[in-house]
Design an enzyme around this catalytic site. Structure first.
Site, mmCIF file in Angstrom:
data_model
loop_
_atom_site.group_PDB
_atom_site.id
_atom_site.type_symbol
_atom_site.label_atom_id
_atom_site.label_comp_id
_atom_site.label_asym_id
_atom_site.label_seq_id
_atom_site.Cartn_x
_atom_site.Cartn_y
_atom_site.Cartn_z
ATOM 1 N N ASP A 64 -11.465 0.291 20.023
ATOM 2 C CA ASP A 64 -11.373 0.979 18.726
ATOM 3 C C ASP A 64 -11.264 2.478 18.994
ATOM 4 O OD1 ASP A 64 -12.441 0.341 15.541
ATOM 5 O OD2 ASP A 64 -12.419 2.401 16.277
ATOM 6 N N ASP B 33 -6.089 1.051 14.350
ATOM 7 C CA ASP B 33 -6.695 1.670 15.538
ATOM 8 C C ASP B 33 -7.571 0.722 16.349
ATOM 9 O OD1 ASP B 33 -9.144 1.593 14.135
ATOM 10 O OD2 ASP B 33 -9.751 3.510 15.021
ATOM 11 N N GLU B 34 -7.425 -0.588 16.155
ATOM 12 C CA GLU B 34 -8.260 -1.488 16.953
ATOM 13 C C GLU B 34 -7.525 -2.764 17.324
ATOM 14 O OE1 GLU B 34 -11.494 -3.521 14.859
ATOM 15 O OE2 GLU B 34 -10.682 -2.706 13.009
HETATM 16 P P1 TTP Z 1 -12.192 3.383 11.778
HETATM 17 O O1 TTP Z 1 -11.949 2.845 13.157
HETATM 18 O O2 TTP Z 1 -13.146 2.645 10.904
HETATM 19 O O3 TTP Z 1 -12.762 4.871 11.882
HETATM 20 P P2 TTP Z 1 -12.377 6.036 12.876
HETATM 21 O O4 TTP Z 1 -11.431 5.583 13.936
HETATM 22 O O5 TTP Z 1 -11.890 7.203 12.081
HETATM 23 O O6 TTP Z 1 -13.759 6.457 13.496
HETATM 24 P P3 TTP Z 1 -14.654 5.621 14.542
HETATM 25 O O7 TTP Z 1 -13.934 4.356 14.850
HETATM 26 O O8 TTP Z 1 -14.773 6.526 15.735
HETATM 27 O O9 TTP Z 1 -15.947 5.401 13.847
HETATM 28 O O10 TTP Z 1 -10.841 3.524 10.994
HETATM 29 C C1 TTP Z 1 -9.605 3.861 11.626
HETATM 30 C C2 TTP Z 1 -8.786 4.760 10.726
HETATM 31 O O11 TTP Z 1 -8.555 4.123 9.478
HETATM 32 C C3 TTP Z 1 -9.460 6.072 10.394
HETATM 33 O O12 TTP Z 1 -9.240 7.076 11.381
HETATM 34 C C4 TTP Z 1 -8.843 6.422 9.074
HETATM 35 C C5 TTP Z 1 -8.554 5.081 8.421
HETATM 36 N N1 TTP Z 1 -9.591 4.777 7.405
HETATM 37 C C6 TTP Z 1 -9.374 5.170 6.091
HETATM 38 O O13 TTP Z 1 -8.315 5.722 5.761
HETATM 39 N N2 TTP Z 1 -10.364 4.934 5.162
HETATM 40 C C7 TTP Z 1 -11.550 4.328 5.483
HETATM 41 O O14 TTP Z 1 -12.422 4.146 4.605
HETATM 42 C C8 TTP Z 1 -11.765 3.926 6.858
HETATM 43 C C9 TTP Z 1 -13.068 3.276 7.257
HETATM 44 C C10 TTP Z 1 -10.766 4.173 7.776
HETATM 45 MG MG MG Z 2 -11.810 3.814 14.978
#
Ligand code: TTP
Ligand code: MG
Length: 360
Positions: A15, A113-114
């Site tokens: 992730d 992103d995962e």
């Molecule tokens: P996540 O992987 O949940 O969050 P992140 O990568 O920003 O942070 P981390 O994993 O380090 O905790 O989500 C991936 C992307 O998806 C995030 O960068 C932006 C988007 N996203 C939104 O647009 N709205 C949201 O509510 C969430 C959770 C994510």
């Molecule tokens: Mg993330």
């Protein structure tokens, strides 16, 4: 035949860290180390949209994904607020998936992103740990971005593990360490346990995964019915679901929050056209065609309604996307003032790059 032993599997979950924000920082290196918030324009605290994500420096101020951007502004007025640039994120995402795909293990992308990799053929956890290090280095060298990786015998535990030491984490949970790893965690760490289930568990006095794993199953059945068995299984890290190799994401969505709630059909249809254009650009970037279209509206007062339709053919024709979205909106709309409007496309297939339109 040797029986399938799920404890022998090794699953890797990756992730990206603060993904949209990190991509922006990579693009503008002078933002490094600063609180960066990606999302709607905060308009000096009067903005009405939400935060997509933010850098870890911004998280130190309490800012989080999905928080109203006005609240983020109060928490950290000097943060750098940036509008999302989705095509930049889909390009970075494709780069990450290409690196993961280069290892030739079954790869399942679950969001922008995962992704999961089934690395069982590697055979042991030392090898798995080195592979994870190699992937992290490749992602950093080629894309300038950091990620967190979890490795465990199941998708469930691998996902919890990747989240365990963010950012830039690597957590390996070997089969014998699963319960010890899960026990102290709040139940909410289990993907799929949302606010409702959490509250119901709290009412039984269950706060940690360990408490759930040891709770009287009969009482759990009394509260959750057949769901109790699943809850007990996940609390023990048991999850036999396979890594399903498939391309791309499950859905692409875009939404917008209006400055002031509106019931102007013209303004609403114009907003749909802009969102359709953004969705179309994302489909083109990903070389995907969709079959299912969903329109979402949130009315004044936060009541949300959605309507979906599956089309007879896969498409990424922008005119068709617009007109189907207009139709769904008209069917959904009852004249009340609207706060937010969004569209989502899903049920994808990989499209031929040269073919941009398809008849309906
Ligand atoms: P996540 O992987 O949940 O969050 P992140 O990568 O920003 O942070 P981390 O994993 O380090 O905790 O989500 C991936 C992307 O998806 C995030 O960068 C932006 C988007 N996203 C939104 O647009 N709205 C949201 O509510 C969430 C959770 C994510
Ligand atoms: Mg993330």
């Amino acid at each position: 035949m040797v029986p399938h032993d799920s404890r022998q599997r090794m699953i890797l979950h990756l992730d990206m860290d603060s993904f949209y924000a990190s991509v922006e920082v990579h693009h503008q290196p002078d933002l490094a180390g600063k609180p960066v918030v990606v999302g709607a324009d905060p308009k000096q605290g009067k903005g009405r949209g939400v935060v997509s994500t933010c850098s870890y420096e911004a998280r130190a101020f309490g800012i989080r994904s999905a928080m109203p951007v006005s609240q983020a502004f109060v928490l950290c007025p000097h943060a750098i607020f940036l509008p999302p640039d989705f095509s930049r994120y889909t390009r970075a995402s494709a780069g990450v998936m290409e690196i993961l795909g280069s290892y030739a293990y079954p790869l399942e992308q679950v969001s922008i992103d995962e992704a999961f990799l089934d690395i069982s053929p590697l055979g042991n956890y030392d090898e798995a740990r080195s592979l994870a290090g190699e992937i992290k280095t490749a992602v950093y060298r080629q894309l300038g971005l950091s990620c967190s990786i979890g490795i465990a015998p199941s998708k469930l535990v691998a996902k919890i593990a990747s989240d365990f030491k963010k950012p830039d984490g690597l957590t390996v949970v070997e089969p014998t360490a699963i319960q010890e790893f899960l026990d102290p965690m709040p139940v909410r760490k289990i993907p799929g346990i949302g606010k409702k289930t959490e509250t119901a568990l709290f009412e039984l006095g269950i706060r940690t995964i360990g408490e759930l794993a040891r709770y009287d199953i009969q009482v759990l059945i009394g509260t959750f019915g057949r769901g109790a068995v699943l809850l007990r299984q996940v609390s023990m890290g048991i999850d036999d679901s396979e890594v399903v190799a498939r391309d791309g994401m499950k859905s692409i969505s875009r939404e917008t929050t209006f400055e002031t709630d509106t019931d102007s059909t013209d303004a609403l249809l114009r907003a749909i056209d802009i969102l359709a254009e953004e969705v179309h650009a994302a489909l083109a970037d990903e070389q995907l065609r969709f079959r299912t279209l969903t329109v979402k509206v949130r009315f004044h007062g936060f009541v949300t309604k959605t309507k979906s339709r599956s089309l007879p053919h896969y498409s990424r024709d922008p005119a068709a996307l617009r007109s189907h979205a207009h139709n769904l909106f008209r069917e959904l709309y009852d004249g009340r003032k609207i706060r937010l409007i969004g569209i989502r496309v899903s049920s994808f297939e990989k499209s031929d790059v040269r073919q941009t339109t398809l008849p309906f």
